[in-house]
Design an enzyme around this catalytic site. Structure first.
Site, mmCIF file in Angstrom:
data_model
loop_
_atom_site.group_PDB
_atom_site.id
_atom_site.type_symbol
_atom_site.label_atom_id
_atom_site.label_comp_id
_atom_site.label_asym_id
_atom_site.label_seq_id
_atom_site.Cartn_x
_atom_site.Cartn_y
_atom_site.Cartn_z
ATOM 1 N N HIS A 135 -4.210 -2.748 6.200
ATOM 2 C CA HIS A 135 -5.596 -3.044 6.233
ATOM 3 C C HIS A 135 -5.889 -3.694 7.583
ATOM 4 C CE1 HIS A 135 -6.158 -1.711 2.046
ATOM 5 N NE2 HIS A 135 -5.277 -2.371 1.656
ATOM 6 N N ASP A 259 1.422 0.163 -5.709
ATOM 7 C CA ASP A 259 0.383 -0.288 -6.485
ATOM 8 C C ASP A 259 -0.318 0.816 -6.999
ATOM 9 O OD1 ASP A 259 -0.277 0.395 -4.042
ATOM 10 O OD2 ASP A 259 -1.268 -1.496 -3.375
#
Ligand SMILES: [Zn+2]
Length: 392
Positions: A135, A259
């Site tokens: 990110h 995740d």
């Protein structure tokens, strides 16, 4: 030419004591506590080759980051309370912490150093479980990520004349890597993630397919909340080999955020470790088919620290080591971590490497149909654009 010693060796794992310095604080989900059970499982499975990550220089960071941003990180690293600025805020996902420049530059150095060894022919497969900070943006921190180690490693390969295929399996869209290579035709970024309609970073839609000079070299496959193994794997097996055949990469870089697992507390996908293992093995096959084995795999997200993250890492390592998945997790590993898991109110280390097939729920038909329609659209567009690019 493949390096004969590298081909026969087991994969190199990037990990050292300094990996533990990347730490946003005791109550942050991205805790270095993950390395305890994670690295211990790799060792119990047989991992013996480790590389302590070196720190990268500022000049190397500038390949993906604005010099002013690096200066801000350095300043906040000494004075964490001087913000908020550049994505760092004490109340947000990225609280500044003392020493964070060195910690993040070491994560970056792990991936860049791994890529250098791959490009030199010294290693074929490298796994950096602490990497995958996808990110981080050129000028700001985001989503637990400070420096974009994946983009820096990709930049290294690209600047050495390689064509890079980046595959991002984290539940969150790989927005930073995509942004950094948005208009670069020599890097194909492919992200599989939960739709931005329901999850951070709220981006990564099928229509987003690359800048004007690089149409078709950003591919986004968003999945509906409630997706489980079946349509995720069908989409992966439909898209990634077809893109590799069309694009003919010479290096693979992958991000294996766990995740997306059904037990993870942050996302809403319902995958099992069966899907994760199949994905890693598919990528191993493509690395050998197209890229003479050159493959850097990174860890990424994953916040169920005892039940999911260690096995997800183990399955990547086993795929890179070309070893079968043992049915059971090592008993001594389970017993070493059960008490710590209980102390942190987390589920205990599981008995099996692969989840039982009936762990994941059957997907609602409309979820699967929606996912596969998105996958087919993303693939059709990318192949069309890549063909036009080759023709032009
Ligand atoms: Zn391999």
């Amino acid at each position: 030419m493949q390096h004969p010693a590298a081909e026969s060796a087991q994969p190199l794992v990037v990990y050292g004591a300094s990996s533990l310095h990347y730490d946003f604080g005791a109550h942050h989900p991205m805790t270095p506590r993950r390395f305890g059970p994670g690295i211990d499982l790799l060792r119990a499975l047989g991992a013996e080759r480790f590389l302590a990550p070196p720190e990268v220089s500022d000049a190397q960071l500038h390949r993906a980051h604005e010099p002013e941003y690096v200066s801000i990180v350095r300043m906040l690293s000494e004075y964490p309370d001087a913000g908020p600025m550049a994505g760092f805020a004490s109340s947000g996902d990225d609280p500044a912490f003392y020493g964070m420049h060195e910690a993040a530059a070491t994560v970056a150095g792990g991936s860049v150093g791994a890529m250098d060894r791959i490009l030199a022919g010294e290693e074929v497969h490298v796994f950096h479980p602490g990497g995958g900070h996808h990110h981080a943006m050129p000028g700001r921190a985001s989503g637990f990520c400070i420096y974009n180690d994946v983009a820096l490693a990709i930049g290294r390969a690209r600047d050495a004349g390689h064509r890079v295929l980046y595959v991002d399996l984290d539940v969150h869209h790989g927005d930073g890597v995509e942004a950094i290579f948005w208009n670069d035709p020599e890097v194909l970024t492919v992200s599989f993630h939960e739709t931005g309609l329901s999850l951070f970073p709220w981006t990564g839609f099928v229509d987003d397919s690359g800048g004007p000079q690089a149409q078709g070299t950003a591919v986004n496959v968003p999945f509906e909340s409630g997706t489980s193994d079946a349509s995720w794997l069908e989409a992966l097996e439909m898209i990634v080999p077809a893109l590799a055949a069309a694009y003919r990469p010479t290096v693979l870089v992958t991000q294996h955020g766990s995740d997306s697992h059904m037990l993870d507390p942050l996302g809403h996908l319902q995958l099992s470790t069966i899907a994760m293992s199949r994905a890693a093995r598919l990528l191993d096959g493509l690395a050998h088919e197209y890229a003479a084995g050159r493959w850097l795999a990174t860890g990424g997200g994953g916040y169920d620290l005892y039940r999911v993250v260690p096995r997800a890492w183990g399955l990547v390592w086993l795929a890179q080591a070309h070893r079968d998945v043992p049915p059971e997790t090592p008993a001594e590993w389970r017993s070493r971590w059960a008490a710590e898991a209980a102390r942190h109110h987390q589920g205990p280390p599981p008995d099996t490497m692969l989840d039982p097939p009936d762990l994941v729920p059957v997907e609602p038909r409309e979820v699967a149909e929606h996912n596969l329609t998105a996958a087919r659209t993303a693939l059709r567009r990318a192949l069309g654009a890549l063909e036009r690019q080759t023709a032009g």
